[in-house]
Write an enzyme that holds these catalytic residues in place. Structure first.
Site, mmCIF file in Angstrom:
data_model
loop_
_atom_site.group_PDB
_atom_site.id
_atom_site.type_symbol
_atom_site.label_atom_id
_atom_site.label_comp_id
_atom_site.label_asym_id
_atom_site.label_seq_id
_atom_site.Cartn_x
_atom_site.Cartn_y
_atom_site.Cartn_z
ATOM 1 N N GLY A 16 55.243 78.623 34.108
ATOM 2 C CA GLY A 16 54.569 79.032 32.870
ATOM 3 C C GLY A 16 55.409 78.725 31.651
ATOM 4 N N GLU A 35 67.086 80.063 30.604
ATOM 5 C CA GLU A 35 66.867 80.286 32.044
ATOM 6 C C GLU A 35 68.209 80.672 32.661
ATOM 7 O OE1 GLU A 35 64.352 80.378 34.531
ATOM 8 O OE2 GLU A 35 66.163 80.926 35.612
ATOM 9 N N THR A 42 60.461 80.063 40.385
ATOM 10 C CA THR A 42 60.238 80.388 41.800
ATOM 11 C C THR A 42 59.519 79.264 42.535
ATOM 12 O OG1 THR A 42 60.114 82.730 41.251
ATOM 13 C CG2 THR A 42 59.182 82.064 43.362
ATOM 14 N N CYS A 43 58.453 78.749 41.949
ATOM 15 C CA CYS A 43 57.623 77.758 42.657
ATOM 16 C C CYS A 43 58.442 76.552 43.096
ATOM 17 C CB CYS A 43 56.466 77.326 41.768
ATOM 18 S SG CYS A 43 55.479 76.021 42.499
ATOM 19 N N CYS A 48 56.744 77.826 46.384
ATOM 20 C CA CYS A 48 55.690 76.909 46.853
ATOM 21 C C CYS A 48 56.210 75.567 47.360
ATOM 22 C CB CYS A 48 54.706 76.603 45.731
ATOM 23 S SG CYS A 48 54.401 77.931 44.586
ATOM 24 N N LYS A 51 58.767 75.684 50.370
ATOM 25 C CA LYS A 51 57.967 76.249 51.486
ATOM 26 C C LYS A 51 57.046 75.201 52.084
ATOM 27 C CE LYS A 51 54.111 77.224 50.799
ATOM 28 N NZ LYS A 51 53.546 78.351 50.111
ATOM 29 N N ALA A 115 68.640 85.625 28.675
ATOM 30 C CA ALA A 115 68.303 86.065 27.315
ATOM 31 C C ALA A 115 67.533 87.372 27.418
ATOM 32 C CB ALA A 115 67.460 85.014 26.608
ATOM 33 N N GLU A 182 53.043 82.611 56.129
ATOM 34 C CA GLU A 182 53.497 81.223 56.034
ATOM 35 C C GLU A 182 54.814 81.028 56.793
ATOM 36 O OE1 GLU A 182 51.236 79.930 51.939
ATOM 37 O OE2 GLU A 182 53.341 80.448 51.754
ATOM 38 N N THR A 312 51.054 79.866 40.748
ATOM 39 C CA THR A 312 51.619 78.884 39.826
ATOM 40 C C THR A 312 50.587 78.258 38.873
ATOM 41 O OG1 THR A 312 53.379 78.387 41.354
ATOM 42 C CG2 THR A 312 52.885 76.688 39.741
HETATM 43 P P1 NDP Z 1 51.498 89.913 49.514
HETATM 44 O O1 NDP Z 1 51.005 90.824 48.465
HETATM 45 O O2 NDP Z 1 50.712 88.710 49.847
HETATM 46 O O3 NDP Z 1 51.674 90.737 50.865
HETATM 47 C C1 NDP Z 1 52.477 91.877 50.921
HETATM 48 C C2 NDP Z 1 52.527 92.397 52.336
HETATM 49 O O4 NDP Z 1 53.513 93.401 52.421
HETATM 50 C C3 NDP Z 1 51.228 93.014 52.793
HETATM 51 O O5 NDP Z 1 51.047 92.742 54.146
HETATM 52 C C4 NDP Z 1 51.454 94.513 52.538
HETATM 53 O O6 NDP Z 1 50.807 95.318 53.469
HETATM 54 C C5 NDP Z 1 52.947 94.656 52.781
HETATM 55 N N1 NDP Z 1 53.591 95.662 51.935
HETATM 56 C C6 NDP Z 1 53.452 95.818 50.607
HETATM 57 N N2 NDP Z 1 54.269 96.799 50.163
HETATM 58 C C7 NDP Z 1 54.940 97.257 51.233
HETATM 59 C C8 NDP Z 1 55.918 98.274 51.425
HETATM 60 N N3 NDP Z 1 56.364 98.985 50.408
HETATM 61 N N4 NDP Z 1 56.369 98.499 52.674
HETATM 62 C C9 NDP Z 1 55.922 97.767 53.701
HETATM 63 N N5 NDP Z 1 54.998 96.807 53.592
HETATM 64 C C10 NDP Z 1 54.518 96.545 52.370
HETATM 65 O O7 NDP Z 1 52.984 89.562 49.080
HETATM 66 P P2 NDP Z 1 53.969 88.349 49.435
HETATM 67 O O8 NDP Z 1 55.324 88.900 49.263
HETATM 68 O O9 NDP Z 1 53.604 87.721 50.728
HETATM 69 O O10 NDP Z 1 53.687 87.312 48.285
HETATM 70 C C11 NDP Z 1 53.779 87.695 46.916
HETATM 71 C C12 NDP Z 1 52.789 86.916 46.098
HETATM 72 O O11 NDP Z 1 53.232 85.583 45.955
HETATM 73 C C13 NDP Z 1 51.417 86.800 46.721
HETATM 74 O O12 NDP Z 1 50.610 87.905 46.414
HETATM 75 C C14 NDP Z 1 50.890 85.520 46.137
HETATM 76 O O13 NDP Z 1 50.256 85.811 44.920
HETATM 77 C C15 NDP Z 1 52.135 84.713 45.893
HETATM 78 N N6 NDP Z 1 52.267 83.660 46.929
HETATM 79 C C16 NDP Z 1 51.300 82.716 47.018
HETATM 80 C C17 NDP Z 1 51.376 81.724 47.974
HETATM 81 C C18 NDP Z 1 50.296 80.705 48.068
HETATM 82 O O14 NDP Z 1 49.525 80.567 47.114
HETATM 83 N N7 NDP Z 1 50.144 79.985 49.191
HETATM 84 C C19 NDP Z 1 52.487 81.647 48.905
HETATM 85 C C20 NDP Z 1 53.443 82.720 48.744
HETATM 86 C C21 NDP Z 1 53.326 83.679 47.786
HETATM 87 P P3 NDP Z 1 49.280 95.805 53.343
HETATM 88 O O15 NDP Z 1 48.446 94.621 52.973
HETATM 89 O O16 NDP Z 1 48.998 96.334 54.679
HETATM 90 O O17 NDP Z 1 49.256 96.824 52.276
#
Ligand code: NDP
Length: 448
Positions: A16, A35, A42-43, A48, A51, A115, A182, A312
């Site tokens: 962004g 930065e 991150t991406c 992304c 990965k 910053a 993933e 992203t």
């Molecule tokens: P997500 O929000 O996708 O998933 C989080 C997972 O962790 C869920 O299974 C959730 O469980 C669990 N969880 C959440 N909080 C806790 C906690 N306090 N204790 C234990 N378990 C917990 O997050 P990610 O970290 O996988 O990814 C972050 C973001 O990055 C995504 O939301 C996405 O927007 C982005 N991303 C996008 C990708 C893509 O476009 N291909 C690839 C990677 C990341 P439950 O659902 O059961 O509540």
């Protein structure tokens, strides 16, 4: 404008921030970006891009496994994690350099340091220098959430996973969202034993239920174990550096790496926004209006730090829109209603628009068309895995409300199909489209 050092000062050189800088500069603004880690965000640096390269790298396992059915004899097959890891990291270096050149070419000054906001028009660099700007743009992104449990210091997040010194034999992944699914797929394909543990029994919350069930079924058949309804309670490090993981009331089990992927929260700690009268939201996010403006007229925020949609392409759109709004004479906001997304699990899934449940709630009378098929390349390779495509259609208007797919290359196919949903095309338009045979994508126009 010339009273300030810059017209726009951007904090955060990710997707962004870089886009907003480049476009603002192209509109004639004097722009700087700070930065604290690496240009690209991150991406590019630890998300992304690396990965996806690991997904490609690990996917060869499936191709090589199936190759014999196509007449190839593959013997003496070995995999070297260090080669893949280092090649990926080199590509990240290349991309960081390319992003930096982009800033230079657009005459954007960049400061390789942290910053913080020191007032509505002032930022302070870590080196102590104050810089003034007509506008400040916050684009600091997000940071992995590490839940509190005993021994969490022995676990890694997606920040560290790209740097593993060797390929672990046993991987425990906590969470069942994007990152968890993933990396579970990557490590499983590379031959590691993978256990996914999650606090609920839902994986990939928000995706179509039938697709999630299909992914669960296929990944279990591929050897991934799941422990639902039991987040990690404790991780203990043994003398040989291996780990013992306890979930719920179960007996501890061993692991070499525990990857915690439980969401990402906005990176706003110590950012100084209170000095400009900006109060953070409940997840630490920077609250903004439709034009990404905060409660302070001279401060804007885009991307993950606003906790709107953590993707992203959305951060890029938001950054571009801010630059056009402030310096291009073209005030505009970003639309969030038709965002395609994909999970690069193995197999991948991809989705755009409303799920069946969401469509039923929003439109009442809907029709659902499905194609549950075994891709030709799987049939030929005696691979039992089936793809599943779903079209969700408004029964009254015939408009396609959502497309949901799991199967080989689903994200590649969905990107093109998403144009149809964005353009509000109808099921009749799909039916009128001639199939491209033989392909998996033709299923989209053959559902009756
Ligand atoms: P997500 O929000 O996708 O998933 C989080 C997972 O962790 C869920 O299974 C959730 O469980 C669990 N969880 C959440 N909080 C806790 C906690 N306090 N204790 C234990 N378990 C917990 O997050 P990610 O970290 O996988 O990814 C972050 C973001 O990055 C995504 O939301 C996405 O927007 C982005 N991303 C996008 C990708 C893509 O476009 N291909 C690839 C990677 C990341 P439950 O659902 O059961 O509540």
């Amino acid at each position: 404008m010339t009273d300030n050092d810059y017209d726009q000062f951007v904090i955060g050189g990710g997707s962004g921030g870089v886009r907003a800088s480049r476009i603002a500069a192209s509109h004639g603004a004097r722009v700087a970006v700070a930065e604290e880690f690496r240009i690209g965000g991150t991406c590019v640096i630890r998300g992304c891009v690396p990965k996806k390269l690991l997904v490609y790298g690990s996917h060869f396992a499936e191709e090589l496994h199936d190759a014999s059915h196509y007449g190839w004899s593959v013997t003496g097959m070995t995999f070297d994690w260090n080669v893949l890891r280092d090649t990926v990291l080199r590509d990240v270096d290349r991309l960081e350099a390319a992003y930096t050149v982009t800033l230079d070419n657009n005459k954007v000054d960049h400061f390789k340091e942290r910053a913080e906001v020191a007032g509505p028009n002032t930022v302070t660099l870590a080196s102590g220098r104050d810089i003034t700007a007509k506008y400040i743009l916050i684009a600091t992104g997000g940071w992995p959430v590490m839940p509190h449990f005993e021994g969490n210091e022995h676990c890694i997040t997606s920040n560290e996973v790209f740097h593993l010194p060797s390929l672990p034999k046993r991987v425990v992944v906590q969470g069942a969202g994007y990152i968890a699914m993933e990396f579970a797929g990557i490590f499983n394909a590379l031959g590691c034993h993978v256990i996914v543990v999650n606090r609920s029994e839902t994986l990939l919350r928000g995706y179509d239920e039938a697709l999630r069930d299909r992914l669960l079924q296929i990944t279990m058949a591929r050897g991934i174990e799941y422990k639902f309804n039991c987040p990690i309670k404790r991780v203990e490090k043994l003398a040989d550096d291996s780990l013992m993981v306890t979930v719920g009331d179960q007996d501890p089990f061993p692991a070499d790496v525990v990857l915690v992927a439980t969401g990402r929260r906005p990176k706003t700690d110590g950012l100084g926004l209170e000095s400009a009268g900006i109060a953070l939201g409940k997840n630490g996010e920077v609250p903004v209006d439709d034009f990404s403006k905060t409660s302070c007229d001279s401060i804007y925020a885009v991307g993950d730090v606003t906790d709107r949609v953590q993707l992203t392409p959305i951060a890029i759109r938001e950054g571009h829109a801010v630059a056009d709004t402030l310096f291009g004479g073209n005030p505009r906001s970003t639309a969030y209603d038709c965002i395609p997304s994909a999970v690069f699990s193995q197999p991948p899934l991809a989705s755009v628009g409303l799920t069946e449940g969401q469509a039923r709630n929003a439109h009442g009378n809907i029709k659902v068309f499905t194609s549950d098929f075994r891709p030709m390349k799987n049939v030929f390779a005696s691979r039992q895995e089936r793809g599943l495509y779903k079209l969700v259609v408004d029964a009254g208007t015939d408009r396609i409300l959502g497309i949901h797919m799991i199967g080989p290359d689903a994200p590649e196919i969905l990107q093109a199909a998403a144009i149809a949903v964005q353009a509000k095309l109808t099921k009749a338009d799909f039916d009128a489209t001639v199939a491209l045979h033989p392909s998996m994508a033709e299923e989209l126009v053959l559902m009756r």
